[in-house]
Write a protein that holds these residues in place. Structure first.
Motif, PDB file in Angstrom:
ATOM      1  N   ASN A 268      47.435  86.951  48.922  1.00 30.78           N
ATOM      2  CA  ASN A 268      48.585  86.091  48.637  1.00 30.78           C
ATOM      3  C   ASN A 268      49.885  86.724  49.099  1.00 30.78           C
ATOM      4  OD1 ASN A 268      48.535  88.068  46.666  1.00 30.78           O
ATOM      5  ND2 ASN A 268      48.592  86.653  44.926  1.00 30.78           N
ATOM      6  N   VAL A 269      49.987  88.056  49.025  1.00 33.63           N
ATOM      7  CA  VAL A 269      51.198  88.722  49.519  1.00 33.63           C
ATOM      8  C   VAL A 269      51.240  88.662  51.053  1.00 33.63           C
ATOM      9  CG1 VAL A 269      52.527  90.865  49.539  1.00 33.63           C
ATOM     10  CG2 VAL A 269      51.211  90.241  47.510  1.00 33.63           C
ATOM     11  N   ARG A 270      50.089  88.749  51.692  1.00 34.95           N
ATOM     12  CA  ARG A 270      50.052  88.614  53.159  1.00 34.95           C
ATOM     13  C   ARG A 270      50.554  87.239  53.593  1.00 34.95           C
ATOM     14  NH1 ARG A 270      44.196  91.433  54.683  1.00 34.95           N
ATOM     15  NH2 ARG A 270      44.881  93.603  54.440  1.00 34.95           N
ATOM     16  N   TYR A 271      50.176  86.201  52.844  1.00 29.91           N
ATOM     17  CA  TYR A 271      50.683  84.866  53.166  1.00 29.91           C
ATOM     18  C   TYR A 271      52.207  84.807  53.002  1.00 29.91           C
ATOM     19  CZ  TYR A 271      46.214  82.489  53.772  1.00 29.91           C
ATOM     20  OH  TYR A 271      44.991  82.068  54.250  1.00 29.91           O
ATOM     21  N   CYS A 272      52.714  85.472  51.979  1.00 34.42           N
ATOM     22  CA  CYS A 272      54.170  85.516  51.786  1.00 34.42           C
ATOM     23  C   CYS A 272      54.847  86.151  52.998  1.00 34.42           C
ATOM     24  CB  CYS A 272      54.512  86.291  50.525  1.00 34.42           C
ATOM     25  SG  CYS A 272      54.051  85.496  48.973  1.00 34.42           S
ATOM     26  N   VAL A 273      54.307  87.291  53.421  1.00 37.70           N
ATOM     27  CA  VAL A 273      54.884  87.987  54.578  1.00 37.70           C
ATOM     28  C   VAL A 273      54.772  87.123  55.828  1.00 37.70           C
ATOM     29  CG1 VAL A 273      54.620  89.984  56.106  1.00 37.70           C
ATOM     30  CG2 VAL A 273      54.460  90.281  53.628  1.00 37.70           C
ATOM     31  N   ALA A 274      53.615  86.511  56.033  1.00 39.39           N
ATOM     32  CA  ALA A 274      53.393  85.713  57.239  1.00 39.39           C
ATOM     33  C   ALA A 274      54.375  84.556  57.327  1.00 39.39           C
ATOM     34  CB  ALA A 274      51.955  85.198  57.267  1.00 39.39           C
ATOM     35  N   MET A 275      54.559  83.818  56.251  1.00 40.52           N
ATOM     36  CA  MET A 275      55.452  82.664  56.286  1.00 40.52           C
ATOM     37  C   MET A 275      56.917  83.086  56.374  1.00 40.52           C
ATOM     38  SD  MET A 275      53.450  80.289  56.579  1.00 40.52           S
ATOM     39  CE  MET A 275      51.675  80.141  56.403  1.00 40.52           C
ATOM     40  N   GLY A 276      57.245  84.187  55.710  1.00 40.98           N
ATOM     41  CA  GLY A 276      58.611  84.688  55.824  1.00 40.98           C
ATOM     42  C   GLY A 276      58.929  85.116  57.242  1.00 40.98           C
ATOM     43  N   MET A 277      57.970  85.787  57.904  1.00 36.55           N
ATOM     44  CA  MET A 277      58.187  86.219  59.283  1.00 36.55           C
ATOM     45  C   MET A 277      58.251  85.031  60.244  1.00 36.55           C
ATOM     46  SD  MET A 277      55.862  89.673  59.673  1.00 36.55           S
ATOM     47  CE  MET A 277      56.568  90.050  61.298  1.00 36.55           C
ATOM     48  N   SER A 278      57.377  84.039  60.035  1.00 41.31           N
ATOM     49  CA  SER A 278      57.351  82.904  60.966  1.00 41.31           C
ATOM     50  C   SER A 278      58.665  82.144  60.955  1.00 41.31           C
ATOM     51  CB  SER A 278      56.199  81.956  60.611  1.00 41.31           C
ATOM     52  OG  SER A 278      56.440  81.265  59.397  1.00 41.31           O
ATOM     53  N   ALA A 279      59.353  82.145  59.804  1.00 41.34           N
ATOM     54  CA  ALA A 279      60.625  81.431  59.704  1.00 41.34           C
ATOM     55  C   ALA A 279      61.771  82.189  60.357  1.00 41.34           C
ATOM     56  CB  ALA A 279      60.951  81.165  58.231  1.00 41.34           C
ATOM     57  N   ARG A 280      61.591  83.502  60.617  1.00 42.13           N
ATOM     58  CA  ARG A 280      62.687  84.323  61.147  1.00 42.13           C
ATOM     59  C   ARG A 280      62.404  84.927  62.519  1.00 42.13           C
ATOM     60  NH1 ARG A 280      64.681  88.217  56.282  1.00 42.13           N
ATOM     61  NH2 ARG A 280      65.825  89.049  58.067  1.00 42.13           N
ATOM     62  N   LEU A 281      61.194  84.740  63.017  1.00 42.35           N
ATOM     63  CA  LEU A 281      60.824  85.350  64.295  1.00 42.35           C
ATOM     64  C   LEU A 281      61.572  84.698  65.451  1.00 42.35           C
ATOM     65  CD1 LEU A 281      58.772  87.602  64.983  1.00 42.35           C
ATOM     66  CD2 LEU A 281      57.172  85.804  65.634  1.00 42.35           C
ATOM     67  N   THR A 282      62.156  85.508  66.332  1.00 36.21           N
ATOM     68  CA  THR A 282      62.875  85.022  67.511  1.00 36.21           C
ATOM     69  C   THR A 282      62.494  85.875  68.721  1.00 36.21           C
ATOM     70  OG1 THR A 282      64.773  86.502  67.208  1.00 36.21           O
ATOM     71  CG2 THR A 282      64.853  84.366  66.068  1.00 36.21           C
ATOM     72  N   ALA A 283      62.971  85.447  69.888  1.00 33.70           N
ATOM     73  CA  ALA A 283      62.729  86.246  71.093  1.00 33.70           C
ATOM     74  C   ALA A 283      63.373  87.622  70.959  1.00 33.70           C
ATOM     75  CB  ALA A 283      63.273  85.515  72.321  1.00 33.70           C
ATOM     76  N   GLY A 284      64.498  87.694  70.232  1.00 24.53           N
ATOM     77  CA  GLY A 284      65.220  88.959  70.107  1.00 24.53           C
ATOM     78  C   GLY A 284      64.540  89.970  69.213  1.00 24.53           C
ATOM     79  N   ASN A 285      63.825  89.496  68.175  1.00 25.17           N
ATOM     80  CA  ASN A 285      63.208  90.465  67.257  1.00 25.17           C
ATOM     81  C   ASN A 285      61.687  90.513  67.381  1.00 25.17           C
ATOM     82  OD1 ASN A 285      62.147  88.272  65.758  1.00 25.17           O
ATOM     83  ND2 ASN A 285      63.910  88.245  64.374  1.00 25.17           N
ATOM     84  N   PHE A 286      61.119  89.756  68.322  1.00 23.62           N
ATOM     85  CA  PHE A 286      59.664  89.665  68.428  1.00 23.62           C
ATOM     86  C   PHE A 286      59.026  91.026  68.708  1.00 23.62           C
ATOM     87  CE2 PHE A 286      55.554  89.030  70.299  1.00 23.62           C
ATOM     88  CZ  PHE A 286      55.032  87.918  69.648  1.00 23.62           C
ATOM     89  N   ASN A 287      59.571  91.750  69.660  1.00 22.86           N
ATOM     90  CA  ASN A 287      58.942  93.021  70.053  1.00 22.86           C
ATOM     91  C   ASN A 287      58.854  93.993  68.884  1.00 22.86           C
ATOM     92  OD1 ASN A 287      58.774  91.933  72.581  1.00 22.86           O
ATOM     93  ND2 ASN A 287      60.384  93.203  73.489  1.00 22.86           N
ATOM     94  N   ASN A 288      59.891  94.054  68.082  1.00 23.64           N
ATOM     95  CA  ASN A 288      59.879  94.932  66.917  1.00 23.64           C
ATOM     96  C   ASN A 288      58.895  94.411  65.869  1.00 23.64           C
ATOM     97  OD1 ASN A 288      61.149  97.386  66.655  1.00 23.64           O
ATOM     98  ND2 ASN A 288      62.632  96.651  65.155  1.00 23.64           N
ATOM     99  N   ALA A 289      58.930  93.102  65.644  1.00 23.43           N
ATOM    100  CA  ALA A 289      58.037  92.503  64.652  1.00 23.43           C
ATOM    101  C   ALA A 289      56.574  92.671  65.052  1.00 23.43           C
ATOM    102  CB  ALA A 289      58.367  91.021  64.478  1.00 23.43           C
ATOM    103  N   TRP A 290      56.314  92.660  66.364  1.00 19.59           N
ATOM    104  CA  TRP A 290      54.944  92.767  66.841  1.00 19.59           C
ATOM    105  C   TRP A 290      54.309  94.105  66.451  1.00 19.59           C
ATOM    106  CZ3 TRP A 290      51.061  89.980  67.677  1.00 19.59           C
ATOM    107  CH2 TRP A 290      50.008  90.356  68.508  1.00 19.59           C
TER     108      TRP A 290
END
Length: 337
Positions: A268-290
């Motif tokens: 359930n915490v992984r789902y929290c992280v996944a949805m939070g990241m999907s709402a904020r992921l951009t071309a500018g921060n993708f490489n770091n997030a990856w």
């Protein structure tokens, strides 16, 4: 048929002159998004929509009112019927057809069967789409005549989690709602005999929950409000889930210093992280997030990137996006469609 497939199917039917003239009836449970897909089609094609809620109509609303000219009765066309010259193309959406009083439904039938009402004729560039609930959905419904059903294309529609998440990514649904229904897919849409006469969870209800989360209610008031949108069971479970959301790793740290953040072990915490990241992921921060995402299980990687891409496809401009796309060709193709 999945509700997520309906908009494209309606678009294909609309684009063909012959199939456009046969009405399409979307039959399914309340709150699954029948009216939303009609509006999606209209937006994609740049078409106007005449939206009639037949359960709220009177027979004269569709028939028009009479006037006398030269000792002859003339029926005046209702103003919401499209003018052939000003609006040659569009969608006539007859919603709540199964809940309409028989006298109203009988008038709507002529529109469906003959594409006209009295002397008024619907322009050839217009498509008629109807929507209604099944009798098993326990709403106020009237049985539709078999001959009428045979004159329409009837599509029974339902919703699944992927369809809701795709819609949520494009419509600014709060990531906390997305995370919760991902973890508790059984509460995305739940109607049974215990629900009759009570509120119950639907995709439409969860969208309303998302809107209320923008307002700083205290927990007790929030639960009571959310009960009014998705029912007691789902509201209480969601409020408990919000406590889980508060325990997840900081999204700011994930995007800024991904190597310093541990991947949570709880689903359930992984789902929290996944949805939070999907709402904020951009071309500018993708490489770091990856750097962080690569340490997550494959299904969570896919979920985050697919939803982020659907929300903003410029995310594909990130250099590390290519790595993900090559490893997930089939998912990437579905996200593009």
């Amino acid at each position: 048929m999945r509700i997520g497939e309906i908009s494209n199917i309606l678009g294909t039917l609309y684009d063909n002159e012959k199939t456009r003239k046969r009405a399409t009836f979307l039959l399914g449970a309340s709150g699954v998004g029948k009216s939303a897909v009609v509006n999606q089609l209209a937006e994609a094609r740049g078409l106007p929509v005449v939206d009639l809620r037949l359960a709220q109509c009177d027979p004269t609303d569709l028939r028009g009112v009479p006037s006398v000219e030269d000792d002859r009765t003339k029926w005046n066309v209702p103003s919401f019927f499209p003018d052939p010259e000003e609006q040659p193309k569009g969608i006539l959406f007859l919603d709540e057809i199964t809940s309409a009083p028989p006298a109203v439904a009988a008038i709507a039938y002529q529109l469906v069967l003959d594409r006209q009402q009295g002397e008024y004729k619907l322009p050839d560039g217009w498509m008629i789409v109807l929507a209604g609930n099944r009798q098993s959905d326990r709403g106020v419904t009237f049985a539709m005549p078999a001959p009428l059903m045979n004159r329409m294309t009837v599509l029974e529609v339902d919703t699944v989690l992927d369809d809701f998440l795709d819609y949520a990514a494009l419509n600014d649904i709060d990531p906390r709602v997305m995370a919760f229904v991902s973890d508790r897919a059984d509460l995305l849409h739940k109607f049974d005999k215990e629900s009759y006469g009570k509120q119950f969870p639907t995709p439409r209800g969860w969208e309303s929950v998302s809107n209320k989360l923008a307002i700083p209610f205290d927990a007790a008031a929030r639960v009571e409000l959310l009960k009014g949108d998705v029912g007691h069971e789902a509201a209480v479970a969601f409020e408990q889930f919000l406590r889980v959301w508060e325990t997840m790793p900081s999204l700011n740290k994930i995007f800024e210093t991904p190597d310093e953040v541990d991947v949570p072990s709880e689903i359930n915490v992984r789902y929290c992280v996944a949805m939070g990241m999907s709402a904020r992921l951009t071309a500018g921060n993708f490489n770091n997030a990856w750097k962080f995402l690569k340490r997550m299980p494959r299904e969570f990687q896919t979920l985050v990137v697919k939803l982020a891409y659907q929300r903003d496809n410029s995310v594909s401009q990130a250099t590390d996006f290519t790595e993900w796309a090559l490893e997930n060709r089939e998912v990437f193709k579905r996200a593009e469609s």
